[in-house]
Design a protein around this motif. Structure first.
Motif, PDB file in Angstrom:
ATOM      1  N   ALA A 180      -0.370  -6.461   4.972  1.00  0.00           N
ATOM      2  CA  ALA A 180      -1.134  -5.263   5.312  1.00  0.00           C
ATOM      3  C   ALA A 180      -0.236  -4.060   5.592  1.00  0.00           C
ATOM      4  CB  ALA A 180      -2.037  -5.539   6.513  1.00  0.00           C
ATOM      5  N   GLU A 181       0.890  -4.307   6.281  1.00  0.00           N
ATOM      6  CA  GLU A 181       1.788  -3.196   6.615  1.00  0.00           C
ATOM      7  C   GLU A 181       2.376  -2.553   5.359  1.00  0.00           C
ATOM      8  OE1 GLU A 181       1.635  -6.036  10.045  1.00  0.00           O
ATOM      9  OE2 GLU A 181       1.947  -6.212   7.876  1.00  0.00           O
ATOM     10  N   ASP A 182       2.730  -3.386   4.406  1.00  0.00           N
ATOM     11  CA  ASP A 182       3.280  -2.851   3.158  1.00  0.00           C
ATOM     12  C   ASP A 182       2.221  -2.099   2.364  1.00  0.00           C
ATOM     13  OD1 ASP A 182       5.780  -3.828   3.710  1.00  0.00           O
ATOM     14  OD2 ASP A 182       5.620  -5.583   2.398  1.00  0.00           O
ATOM     15  N   ARG A 183       1.005  -2.654   2.311  1.00  0.00           N
ATOM     16  CA  ARG A 183      -0.070  -1.970   1.593  1.00  0.00           C
ATOM     17  C   ARG A 183      -0.341  -0.587   2.188  1.00  0.00           C
ATOM     18  NH1 ARG A 183      -2.701  -6.954   2.075  1.00  0.00           N
ATOM     19  NH2 ARG A 183      -4.287  -6.037   3.447  1.00  0.00           N
ATOM     20  N   ALA A 184      -0.362  -0.538   3.510  1.00  0.00           N
ATOM     21  CA  ALA A 184      -0.613   0.738   4.182  1.00  0.00           C
ATOM     22  C   ALA A 184       0.496   1.741   3.879  1.00  0.00           C
ATOM     23  CB  ALA A 184      -0.739   0.519   5.693  1.00  0.00           C
ATOM     24  N   ALA A 185       1.734   1.261   3.839  1.00  0.00           N
ATOM     25  CA  ALA A 185       2.867   2.152   3.571  1.00  0.00           C
ATOM     26  C   ALA A 185       2.846   2.653   2.135  1.00  0.00           C
ATOM     27  CB  ALA A 185       4.174   1.431   3.871  1.00  0.00           C
ATOM     28  N   VAL A 186       2.505   1.778   1.200  1.00  0.00           N
ATOM     29  CA  VAL A 186       2.411   2.188  -0.199  1.00  0.00           C
ATOM     30  C   VAL A 186       1.277   3.196  -0.375  1.00  0.00           C
ATOM     31  CG1 VAL A 186       1.900   1.411  -2.542  1.00  0.00           C
ATOM     32  CG2 VAL A 186       3.411   0.057  -1.087  1.00  0.00           C
ATOM     33  N   LYS A 187       0.151   2.931   0.253  1.00  0.00           N
ATOM     34  CA  LYS A 187      -0.992   3.843   0.163  1.00  0.00           C
ATOM     35  C   LYS A 187      -0.615   5.217   0.713  1.00  0.00           C
ATOM     36  CE  LYS A 187      -5.958   3.953   1.216  1.00  0.00           C
ATOM     37  NZ  LYS A 187      -6.463   3.518  -0.105  1.00  0.00           N
ATOM     38  N   GLU A 188       0.084   5.220   1.851  1.00  0.00           N
ATOM     39  CA  GLU A 188       0.503   6.491   2.456  1.00  0.00           C
ATOM     40  C   GLU A 188       1.489   7.232   1.560  1.00  0.00           C
ATOM     41  OE1 GLU A 188       2.627   8.179   6.585  1.00  0.00           O
ATOM     42  OE2 GLU A 188       2.398   6.019   6.240  1.00  0.00           O
ATOM     43  N   GLY A 189       2.442   6.480   1.004  1.00  0.00           N
ATOM     44  CA  GLY A 189       3.448   7.106   0.155  1.00  0.00           C
ATOM     45  C   GLY A 189       2.846   7.714  -1.095  1.00  0.00           C
ATOM     46  N   LEU A 190       1.963   6.969  -1.765  1.00  0.00           N
ATOM     47  CA  LEU A 190       1.344   7.481  -2.985  1.00  0.00           C
ATOM     48  C   LEU A 190       0.359   8.611  -2.679  1.00  0.00           C
ATOM     49  CD1 LEU A 190       0.696   4.179  -4.980  1.00  0.00           C
ATOM     50  CD2 LEU A 190       2.485   5.887  -5.364  1.00  0.00           C
ATOM     51  N   SER A 191      -0.306   8.543  -1.552  1.00  0.00           N
ATOM     52  CA  SER A 191      -1.260   9.592  -1.175  1.00  0.00           C
ATOM     53  C   SER A 191      -0.561  10.925  -0.948  1.00  0.00           C
ATOM     54  CB  SER A 191      -2.022   9.193   0.094  1.00  0.00           C
ATOM     55  OG  SER A 191      -2.819   8.048  -0.122  1.00  0.00           O
ATOM     56  N   ALA A 192       0.716  10.869  -0.538  1.00  0.00           N
ATOM     57  CA  ALA A 192       1.475  12.091  -0.267  1.00  0.00           C
ATOM     58  C   ALA A 192       2.147  12.657  -1.514  1.00  0.00           C
ATOM     59  CB  ALA A 192       2.530  11.813   0.803  1.00  0.00           C
ATOM     60  N   SER A 193       2.013  11.974  -2.623  1.00  0.00           N
ATOM     61  CA  SER A 193       2.672  12.402  -3.865  1.00  0.00           C
ATOM     62  C   SER A 193       2.027  13.670  -4.424  1.00  0.00           C
ATOM     63  CB  SER A 193       2.593  11.288  -4.908  1.00  0.00           C
ATOM     64  OG  SER A 193       3.059  11.731  -6.169  1.00  0.00           O
ATOM     65  N   ALA A 194       2.850  14.469  -5.099  1.00  0.00           N
ATOM     66  CA  ALA A 194       2.336  15.658  -5.777  1.00  0.00           C
ATOM     67  C   ALA A 194       1.656  15.302  -7.086  1.00  0.00           C
ATOM     68  CB  ALA A 194       3.474  16.646  -6.035  1.00  0.00           C
ATOM     69  N   ASP A 195       1.836  14.075  -7.539  1.00  0.00           N
ATOM     70  CA  ASP A 195       1.262  13.626  -8.801  1.00  0.00           C
ATOM     71  C   ASP A 195      -0.176  13.137  -8.591  1.00  0.00           C
ATOM     72  OD1 ASP A 195       0.661  11.323 -10.855  1.00  0.00           O
ATOM     73  OD2 ASP A 195       2.263  12.510 -11.755  1.00  0.00           O
ATOM     74  N   ALA A 196      -1.124  13.711  -9.337  1.00  0.00           N
ATOM     75  CA  ALA A 196      -2.532  13.343  -9.164  1.00  0.00           C
ATOM     76  C   ALA A 196      -2.767  11.882  -9.497  1.00  0.00           C
ATOM     77  CB  ALA A 196      -3.414  14.232 -10.031  1.00  0.00           C
ATOM     78  N   GLY A 197      -2.026  11.349 -10.481  1.00  0.00           N
ATOM     79  CA  GLY A 197      -2.184   9.948 -10.843  1.00  0.00           C
ATOM     80  C   GLY A 197      -1.769   9.014  -9.724  1.00  0.00           C
ATOM     81  N   ASP A 198      -0.701   9.374  -9.011  1.00  0.00           N
ATOM     82  CA  ASP A 198      -0.279   8.580  -7.858  1.00  0.00           C
ATOM     83  C   ASP A 198      -1.376   8.550  -6.801  1.00  0.00           C
ATOM     84  OD1 ASP A 198       2.141   8.145  -9.064  1.00  0.00           O
ATOM     85  OD2 ASP A 198       3.298   9.457  -7.740  1.00  0.00           O
ATOM     86  N   ARG A 199      -1.993   9.693  -6.568  1.00  0.00           N
ATOM     87  CA  ARG A 199      -3.047   9.763  -5.547  1.00  0.00           C
ATOM     88  C   ARG A 199      -4.285   8.971  -5.964  1.00  0.00           C
ATOM     89  NH1 ARG A 199      -1.376  15.155  -5.823  1.00  0.00           N
ATOM     90  NH2 ARG A 199      -3.379  15.837  -6.721  1.00  0.00           N
ATOM     91  N   GLN A 200      -4.575   8.951  -7.263  1.00  0.00           N
ATOM     92  CA  GLN A 200      -5.693   8.137  -7.743  1.00  0.00           C
ATOM     93  C   GLN A 200      -5.411   6.656  -7.519  1.00  0.00           C
ATOM     94  OE1 GLN A 200      -5.959   9.437 -11.820  1.00  0.00           O
ATOM     95  NE2 GLN A 200      -7.633  10.842 -11.391  1.00  0.00           N
ATOM     96  N   ALA A 201      -4.180   6.242  -7.775  1.00  0.00           N
ATOM     97  CA  ALA A 201      -3.799   4.842  -7.540  1.00  0.00           C
ATOM     98  C   ALA A 201      -3.877   4.513  -6.055  1.00  0.00           C
ATOM     99  CB  ALA A 201      -2.415   4.582  -8.075  1.00  0.00           C
ATOM    100  N   ALA A 202      -3.447   5.437  -5.222  1.00  0.00           N
ATOM    101  CA  ALA A 202      -3.468   5.211  -3.764  1.00  0.00           C
ATOM    102  C   ALA A 202      -4.877   4.899  -3.265  1.00  0.00           C
ATOM    103  CB  ALA A 202      -2.924   6.432  -3.040  1.00  0.00           C
ATOM    104  N   ALA A 203      -5.860   5.560  -3.853  1.00  0.00           N
ATOM    105  CA  ALA A 203      -7.238   5.359  -3.408  1.00  0.00           C
ATOM    106  C   ALA A 203      -7.756   3.955  -3.680  1.00  0.00           C
ATOM    107  CB  ALA A 203      -8.151   6.387  -4.086  1.00  0.00           C
TER     108      ALA A 203
END
Length: 207
Positions: A180-203
């Motif tokens: 869970a901790e890793d998933r949360a960190a990956v989600k946070e990292g991708l959500s902060a990306s300037a790339d729209a595709g990264d943010r879509q994956a984060a969701a």
């Protein structure tokens, strides 16, 4: 497609929405001369058949439609995807035993492919494809905006594609195999990306 149990996706509405959102697909057929692949926009008619039917068209000059398919055809759709750096994992600071990976959604749709030439069917396909992609524009273009004789001439240069879906392999690889901790960190990292595709994956990452 290799799908570990943690990544297998069976939610048909999610699968169909991913196919609609992808727009461009890769149509693959096996022939006596080997594999053929054509990238093309396809739309899903979810009301036709148990799992829906795909429609599109290829250029008449494309030899793909002339080759007799052997067995099923395959339409490949890609959903959101993103590179995942191991720097986001807790293990990076603990023992360094981490490696990069890639998160993605992939849909493989199989079925018998049909190529057709009837002008009325072709007009229906190009109209539905156009309406689908123009509908979000403030001033959408319509097939009827062009002269009818011009459209008829354009239709003579294409071949229709119909693929009734008989089975689907769907994979949603979104860090479900991490704690869970890793998933949360990956989600946070991708959500902060300037790339729209990264943010879509984060969701799509479960936390």
């Amino acid at each position: 497609m290799y799908i570990p149990p943690a990544f297998r996706e069976t939610d048909l509405p999610f699968i169909q929405e991913t196919m609609r959102a992808a727009g461009l697909a890769n149509l693959v057929t096996a022939t006596a001369d080997g594999l053929l692949c054509t990238p093309l926009p396809l739309f899903l008619d979810a009301g036709e058949g148990e799992m829906g039917t795909l429609y599109g068209h290829v250029a008449k000059a494309n030899p793909h439609w002339k080759a007799e398919p052997v067995g099923e055809a395959l339409a490949i759709f890609m959903g959101p995807d993103a590179y995942v750096t191991p720097s986001w994992y807790e293990g990076k600071a603990l023992d360094g035993k981490v490696v990069p990976t890639w998160n993605y959604v992939a849909i493989h749709s199989y079925g018998p492919v049909e190529f057709f030439h009837e002008a009325d069917r072709l007009l229906s396909v190009v109209t539905r494809l156009t309406d689908r992609h123009e509908s979000s524009r403030s001033r959408p273009w319509a097939v009827g905006d062009a002269p009818a004789d011009f459209i008829q001439a354009q239709l003579r240069g294409i071949v229709g594609v119909r693929l009734p879906i008989t089975r689907i392999d769907a994979k949603r690889k979104m860090s479900q195999n991490r704690k869970a901790e890793d998933r949360a960190a990956v989600k946070e990292g991708l959500s902060a990306s300037a790339d729209a595709g990264d943010r879509q994956a984060a969701a799509l990452i479960p936390v």
